[in-house]
Scaffold this motif. Structure first.
Motif, PDB file in Angstrom:
ATOM      1  N   LEU A  78       6.793  19.892  13.285  1.00 43.44           N
ATOM      2  CA  LEU A  78       6.249  18.670  13.132  1.00 43.44           C
ATOM      3  C   LEU A  78       7.202  17.350  13.029  1.00 43.44           C
ATOM      4  O   LEU A  78       6.835  16.569  13.849  1.00 43.44           O
ATOM      5  CB  LEU A  78       5.296  18.734  11.782  1.00 43.44           C
ATOM      6  CG  LEU A  78       4.031  19.555  11.651  1.00 43.44           C
ATOM      7  CD1 LEU A  78       3.704  19.647  10.128  1.00 43.44           C
ATOM      8  CD2 LEU A  78       3.071  19.191  12.793  1.00 43.44           C
ATOM      9  N   LEU A  94       2.351   6.231  12.424  1.00 38.84           N
ATOM     10  CA  LEU A  94       3.182   7.223  12.568  1.00 38.84           C
ATOM     11  C   LEU A  94       4.384   6.983  11.754  1.00 38.84           C
ATOM     12  O   LEU A  94       4.893   7.460  10.779  1.00 38.84           O
ATOM     13  CB  LEU A  94       3.281   8.094  13.665  1.00 38.84           C
ATOM     14  CG  LEU A  94       4.081   9.422  13.458  1.00 38.84           C
ATOM     15  CD1 LEU A  94       3.270  10.355  12.650  1.00 38.84           C
ATOM     16  CD2 LEU A  94       4.555   9.943  14.802  1.00 38.84           C
ATOM     17  N   LEU A  97       3.859   6.487   8.162  1.00 38.94           N
ATOM     18  CA  LEU A  97       3.757   7.726   7.327  1.00 38.94           C
ATOM     19  C   LEU A  97       5.190   8.474   7.292  1.00 38.94           C
ATOM     20  O   LEU A  97       5.105   9.422   6.494  1.00 38.94           O
ATOM     21  CB  LEU A  97       2.677   8.548   7.998  1.00 38.94           C
ATOM     22  CG  LEU A  97       1.231   7.947   7.594  1.00 38.94           C
ATOM     23  CD1 LEU A  97       0.056   8.681   8.482  1.00 38.94           C
ATOM     24  CD2 LEU A  97       1.059   7.793   6.366  1.00 38.94           C
TER      25      LEU A  97
ATOM     26  N   PRO B  20      -0.278  16.046  15.562  1.00 39.11           N
ATOM     27  CA  PRO B  20      -0.140  16.990  14.566  1.00 39.11           C
ATOM     28  C   PRO B  20       0.830  16.299  13.118  1.00 39.11           C
ATOM     29  O   PRO B  20       0.265  16.364  11.899  1.00 39.11           O
ATOM     30  CB  PRO B  20       0.532  18.114  15.064  1.00 39.11           C
ATOM     31  CG  PRO B  20       0.199  18.057  16.517  1.00 39.11           C
ATOM     32  CD  PRO B  20       0.045  16.707  16.671  1.00 39.11           C
ATOM     33  N   PRO B  21       1.727  15.960  13.568  1.00 38.94           N
ATOM     34  CA  PRO B  21       2.537  15.164  12.361  1.00 38.94           C
ATOM     35  C   PRO B  21       1.665  14.146  11.534  1.00 38.94           C
ATOM     36  O   PRO B  21       1.758  13.937  10.362  1.00 38.94           O
ATOM     37  CB  PRO B  21       3.844  14.579  12.858  1.00 38.94           C
ATOM     38  CG  PRO B  21       3.611  14.541  14.375  1.00 38.94           C
ATOM     39  CD  PRO B  21       2.552  15.567  14.603  1.00 38.94           C
ATOM     40  N   LEU B  22       0.889  13.178  12.442  1.00 38.56           N
ATOM     41  CA  LEU B  22       0.100  12.292  11.811  1.00 38.56           C
ATOM     42  C   LEU B  22      -0.913  12.918  10.989  1.00 38.56           C
ATOM     43  O   LEU B  22      -0.942  12.315  10.071  1.00 38.56           O
ATOM     44  CB  LEU B  22      -0.388  11.464  13.004  1.00 38.56           C
ATOM     45  CG  LEU B  22      -1.222  10.274  12.614  1.00 38.56           C
ATOM     46  CD1 LEU B  22      -0.223   9.125  12.082  1.00 38.56           C
ATOM     47  CD2 LEU B  22      -1.928   9.682  13.678  1.00 38.56           C
ATOM     48  N   TYR B  24      -0.960  15.820   9.706  1.00 35.35           N
ATOM     49  CA  TYR B  24      -0.249  16.306   8.423  1.00 35.35           C
ATOM     50  C   TYR B  24       0.105  15.280   7.482  1.00 35.35           C
ATOM     51  O   TYR B  24      -0.403  15.625   6.117  1.00 35.35           O
ATOM     52  CB  TYR B  24       0.936  17.184   8.841  1.00 35.35           C
ATOM     53  CG  TYR B  24       1.129  17.966   7.529  1.00 35.35           C
ATOM     54  CD1 TYR B  24       0.930  19.411   7.490  1.00 35.35           C
ATOM     55  CD2 TYR B  24       2.091  17.476   6.514  1.00 35.35           C
ATOM     56  CE1 TYR B  24       1.458  20.203   6.513  1.00 35.35           C
ATOM     57  CE2 TYR B  24       2.569  18.466   5.487  1.00 35.35           C
ATOM     58  CZ  TYR B  24       2.213  19.674   5.516  1.00 35.35           C
ATOM     59  OH  TYR B  24       2.675  20.572   4.492  1.00 35.35           O
ATOM     60  N   LEU B  25       0.520  14.308   7.630  1.00 37.59           N
ATOM     61  CA  LEU B  25       1.231  13.499   6.685  1.00 37.59           C
ATOM     62  C   LEU B  25      -0.249  12.403   6.159  1.00 37.59           C
ATOM     63  O   LEU B  25      -0.103  11.950   5.043  1.00 37.59           O
ATOM     64  CB  LEU B  25       1.852  12.420   7.330  1.00 37.59           C
ATOM     65  CG  LEU B  25       3.661  13.182   7.689  1.00 37.59           C
ATOM     66  CD1 LEU B  25       4.204  12.284   8.399  1.00 37.59           C
ATOM     67  CD2 LEU B  25       4.134  13.262   6.336  1.00 37.59           C
ATOM     68  N   LEU B  26      -1.304  12.325   7.154  1.00 35.76           N
ATOM     69  CA  LEU B  26      -2.328  11.510   6.660  1.00 35.76           C
ATOM     70  C   LEU B  26      -2.860  12.628   5.311  1.00 35.76           C
ATOM     71  O   LEU B  26      -3.462  12.178   4.318  1.00 35.76           O
ATOM     72  CB  LEU B  26      -3.297  11.689   7.577  1.00 35.76           C
ATOM     73  CG  LEU B  26      -3.130  10.364   8.588  1.00 35.76           C
ATOM     74  CD1 LEU B  26      -4.481  10.450   9.761  1.00 35.76           C
ATOM     75  CD2 LEU B  26      -3.416   9.084   7.660  1.00 35.76           C
ATOM     76  N   VAL B  27      -2.976  13.751   5.530  1.00 36.14           N
ATOM     77  CA  VAL B  27      -3.868  14.614   4.447  1.00 36.14           C
ATOM     78  C   VAL B  27      -2.932  14.952   3.285  1.00 36.14           C
ATOM     79  O   VAL B  27      -3.256  14.777   2.260  1.00 36.14           O
ATOM     80  CB  VAL B  27      -4.266  16.106   5.222  1.00 36.14           C
ATOM     81  CG1 VAL B  27      -4.601  17.067   4.260  1.00 36.14           C
ATOM     82  CG2 VAL B  27      -5.231  16.155   6.604  1.00 36.14           C
ATOM     83  N   PHE B  28      -1.459  15.317   3.469  1.00 36.56           N
ATOM     84  CA  PHE B  28      -0.853  15.425   2.455  1.00 36.56           C
ATOM     85  C   PHE B  28       0.171  14.383   1.975  1.00 36.56           C
ATOM     86  O   PHE B  28       1.008  14.718   1.135  1.00 36.56           O
ATOM     87  CB  PHE B  28       0.119  16.851   2.862  1.00 36.56           C
ATOM     88  CG  PHE B  28      -0.706  18.009   2.981  1.00 36.56           C
ATOM     89  CD1 PHE B  28      -1.282  18.602   2.110  1.00 36.56           C
ATOM     90  CD2 PHE B  28      -0.870  18.931   4.185  1.00 36.56           C
ATOM     91  CE1 PHE B  28      -2.313  19.443   2.059  1.00 36.56           C
ATOM     92  CE2 PHE B  28      -1.648  19.808   4.399  1.00 36.56           C
ATOM     93  CZ  PHE B  28      -2.353  20.090   3.330  1.00 36.56           C
ATOM     94  N   PHE B  29       0.029  13.505   2.549  1.00 38.64           N
ATOM     95  CA  PHE B  29       0.818  12.118   1.966  1.00 38.64           C
ATOM     96  C   PHE B  29       0.137  11.075   1.620  1.00 38.64           C
ATOM     97  O   PHE B  29      -0.106  10.599   0.551  1.00 38.64           O
ATOM     98  CB  PHE B  29       2.085  11.673   2.788  1.00 38.64           C
ATOM     99  CG  PHE B  29       2.566  10.582   2.380  1.00 38.64           C
ATOM    100  CD1 PHE B  29       3.417  10.639   1.203  1.00 38.64           C
ATOM    101  CD2 PHE B  29       2.732   9.481   3.064  1.00 38.64           C
ATOM    102  CE1 PHE B  29       4.167   9.300   0.644  1.00 38.64           C
ATOM    103  CE2 PHE B  29       3.174   8.213   2.434  1.00 38.64           C
ATOM    104  CZ  PHE B  29       3.999   8.068   1.362  1.00 38.64           C
ATOM    105  N   ALA B  30      -0.812  10.540   2.664  1.00 41.94           N
ATOM    106  CA  ALA B  30      -1.484   9.329   2.768  1.00 41.94           C
ATOM    107  C   ALA B  30      -2.542   9.536   1.559  1.00 41.94           C
ATOM    108  O   ALA B  30      -3.073   8.750   0.519  1.00 41.94           O
ATOM    109  CB  ALA B  30      -2.006   9.025   3.948  1.00 41.94           C
TER     110      ALA B  30
END
Lengths: 262, 304
Positions: A78, A94, A97, B20-22, B24-30
């Motif tokens: 990722l 992005l 985040l 995909p990184p977006l 992931y970070l939306l779900v598990f960070f934001a």
């Protein structure tokens, strides 16, 4: 070369001593034949023997290893994508985040993930810790990969595309090999960060799951024992090895900037 | 057509790479962060955690009770101020120690710079808890340091003081843990300085002291502010160091947060503390960055 006054050298040496003396003492006392970390009595390997007979410690080490491997693998995939995206495209969300988890206090991420997992009835354990570790490792991998992308000639990708390569082929055979040192360095960094993480693990592990840092924490909370010195020494060796390899692969990890033209 | 297809492909590639990184970070960070902000407006549950979002009458149970509690009970303000002071002192001591080191590395021959820098970074890569533990040993009652200090105090008739489990221990360890964060940005800045400026100043009769305060230091301010941010933010939120090295009075905001989530289980209040911590850390750092920009412009004028 500019002048280096003796005073400056003396102060700098003192600061280096300040950085290394405490760690040196941890290592030295791990071989000390005394329960008290107070004075040198004699050489022994007993603390290491005790360490390898300590089932709790071994279980914690196993957990740390599993979480570290899974987290660094996923975070590398990722994070590499994020690093490439950050270099190639002008994105708004992005970058925010990717870098925010690095910029905010760690404890915030730990407690917010704790609330998140508990509200979703997600059992706290190896999986929740791995998920949390991936989230904070992505940014570090992305930074290393982006630096590598910046040093790459994008014309090579264009050339491959003009010769009829699909985007995937161009990535697989041109981009990826060129950024590979950055990717591996990022992976090693992610693994190290995961193995070492205490704060976020502390909140997301739940009661039943123990990693090495959590085990060390509960041991030193009660008492100082040379067994901790022994496990610390081994952990330092491992980290040292990983970081030396990573910095060989990606010198930008060490240099905070490109070589200045002279 | 071909150009159109290629543009379409490019748009797809963009989503494939950043998606995909977006996600992931939306779900598990934001999402967790937003949920925590929401939790700060809810009521604590009877048995810990959160009370149901809707109360018995079906009305939404959202309030600012936890915020009111933080801003009205002085005990929390005291802990918060203490945390700010500790983080600030840590930042200043780190600056005082890091500056000569960074300057020395920047003035070293090119070949040895990398190794000198590596030596600064390496301790930072050893486990955080190990670095705390090292100070538990060094400051422990049986250690040479405590015996020496108390020996000296003894000559003056002062009673033995414990070094461990004190604010002193907490501060020493805070400095120790964060020092590399200060050295790196300082070095990156100092390395870029043009030595000709200092030579010119010397030719014009400036003393070493004047050369430092009128040229080197103003030019290095961006590095100073960057290092200060990197030290201040993590130092403000720390809980393990006061937990392990501090005395009973050394509760910092990080300890309070830990307490709210793991002992008292008052999530709304814990969320408020976390939010106050983060917002104040980022605000102070933002302020420093803003001051830094002004300073940089000033420094550029000096340099020009």
């Amino acid at each position: 070369m500019r002048s280096r006054s003796p005073l400056l050298v003396a102060v700098a040496l003192a600061v280096y001593a300040f950085l290394y003396l405490p760690l040196a003492i941890v290592v030295v006392y791990s071989f000390n034949d005394s329960r008290l970390n107070a004075e040198w009595v004699g050489f022994t390997l007993d603390w290491y023997r005790k360490l390898f007979a300590d089932d709790d410690m071994l279980a914690a080490a196993r957990n740390s290893l599993v979480i570290g491997l899974v987290a660094s693998l996923v975070a590398t995939v990722l994070g590499t994508m994020a690093g490439i995206a950050l270099h190639r495209y002008r994105l708004r969300l992005l970058p925010l985040l990717v870098f925010a988890p690095i910029a905010i206090p760690e404890i915030l991420m730990g407690v917010s993930l704790l609330i998140f997992f508990v509200l979703l009835n997600f059992t706290l354990g190896l999986v929740s810790v791995a998920i949390a570790h991936i989230a904070f490792c992505i940014g570090f991998v992305a930074i290393v990969v982006r630096a590598r992308m910046a040093g790459m000639d994008e014309a090579l990708v264009e050339a491959a595309r003009d010769c009829g390569a699909t985007p995937w082929q161009a990535f697989r055979h041109v981009t990826l090999p060129l950024i590979m040192p950055g990717v591996i360095a990022g992976a090693l960094m992610a693994f190290t960060l995961s193995i070492d993480d205490f704060v976020i693990t502390f909140f997301t592990a739940g009661a039943g799951t123990v990693t090495l840092p959590l085990q060390i924490y509960s041991m030193i909370k009660i008492a100082v024992t040379p067994e901790v010195n022994a496990v610390s020494t081994l952990l330092m060796l491992l980290t040292l090895l990983l970081i030396v390899v990573a910095s060989r692969l990606s010198p930008s990890l060490l240099r905070s900037q490109e070589e200045a033209p002279t | 057509m071909a150009a159109d297809a290629r543009r379409h492909e490019a748009a797809r590639a963009r989503w494939l790479v950043s998606g995909p990184p977006l996600l992931y970070l939306l779900v598990f960070f934001a999402a967790p962060t937003l949920i925590m902000v929401l939790a700060s407006f809810r009521s604590p549950g009877e048995f810990g955690g959160l009370a149901p979002l809707r109360d018995d009458t079906g009305a939404l149970d959202l309030n600012v009770d936890a915020y009111v509690r933080f801003f009205t009970e002085t005990v929390y303000a005291q802990v918060f101020v203490k945390s700010l002071v500790f983080a600030l002192v840590t930042t200043l001591v780190c600056l005082a120690l890091a500056y000569p080191l960074a300057a020395l590395i920047a003035r070293s021959p090119k070949k040895s710079r990398d190794i000198l820098l590596l030596l600064v970074i390496l301790p930072f890569w050893s486990n955080f808890l190990i670095r705390i533990y090292a100070w538990m040993i060094l400051l422990g009652p049986n250690a040479a340091l405590a015996r020496a200090v108390n020996g000296v105090l003894g000559w003056f008739g002062a009673g033995p003081v414990p070094l461990l489990f004190s604010s002193f221990a907490v501060l020493v360890c805070l400095v120790y843990v964060h020092l590399p964060f200060m050295v790196l940005p300082l070095y990156a800045n100092l390395e870029k300085h043009d030595p000709a400026l200092l030579d010119a100043a010397q030719d014009l009769g400036a003393s070493a002291w004047q050369r430092f305060w009128r040229i080197t230091f103003p030019l290095s301010l961006p590095g100073v502010y960057a290092g200060a941010a990197l030290v201040f933010i993590p130092a403000l939120g720390i809980f393990a160091i006061p937990d392990l090295l501090g005395g009973p009075d050394d509760t910092l905001i990080g300890n309070l947060i830990k307490q709210q989530f793991l002992e008292t289980r008052d999530w709304p209040f814990g969320s408020v503390l976390s939010i106050v911590l983060t917002v104040s850390a980022l605000a102070l750092v933002g302020l420093a960055a803003w001051l830094g920009r002004g300073a940089t412009r000033g420094a550029e004028r000096v340099g020009a």
